[in-house]
Enzyme design. Structure first.
Site: not given
Ligand code: 5GP
Ligand code: ZN
Length: 115
Positions: A4, A30, A46, A93, A98, A100, A102
């Site tokens: 992860c 992000d 997790h 999307g 894990h 999160h 935003h």
């Molecule tokens: P999701 O689309 O799953 O809701 O959002 C995942 C977010 O994690 C995306 O906005 C992406 O830019 C961010 N993200 C993915 N990998 C990394 C990383 O290694 N570091 C950081 N800081 N953000 C990440």
């Molecule tokens: Zn995780």
């Protein structure tokens, strides 16, 4: 969880720009910001996504909202406002499995910000 990305960020195996940390929660910028301020707030535990949140996680989820509150004040976005989004599953999307939260701020956000 070994594979992860966010667990690796928590362990420091992948660098991140941290904006807040305590025993249970981490918040960092992000890597691909969708707004001038784009922070991800995650539990250190997790949990794959919202569907995996259990009754025993109630305190944690509530604490995350308190952390979001603190970050909003720290970054001085509480007056102009901000948006909190949690994507869950394929159609939303969700890319990282894990859970999160935003935090988006720093510009006028449209009624639709995700496609
Ligand atoms: P999701 O689309 O799953 O809701 O959002 C995942 C977010 O994690 C995306 O906005 C992406 O830019 C961010 N993200 C993915 N990998 C990394 C990383 O290694 N570091 C950081 N800081 N953000 C990440
Ligand atoms: Zn995780």
């Amino acid at each position: 969880m070994e594979d992860c990305v966010f667990c690796k960020i928590i362990k420091g195996e992948i660098p991140s720009e941290k904006v807040y940390e305590d025993e249970e929660v981490l918040a960092f910028k992000d890597i691909q910001p969708a707004a001038p301020i784009h922070i991800l707030v995650i539990p250190k535990k997790h949990i794959a996504n919202l569907l995996e949140v259990q009754e025993e996680d109630s305190y944690l989820i509530s604490h995350i909202y308190q952390v979001i509150n603190k970050i909003a004040k720290k970054l001085e976005i509480e007056k102009e406002g901000f948006r909190v989004i949690v994507n869950c599953g394929k159609d939303a999307g969700q890319e990282v499995m894990h859970v999160h939260f935003h935090m988006l701020a720093g510009r006028k956000l449209g009624a639709k910000i995700v496609g």
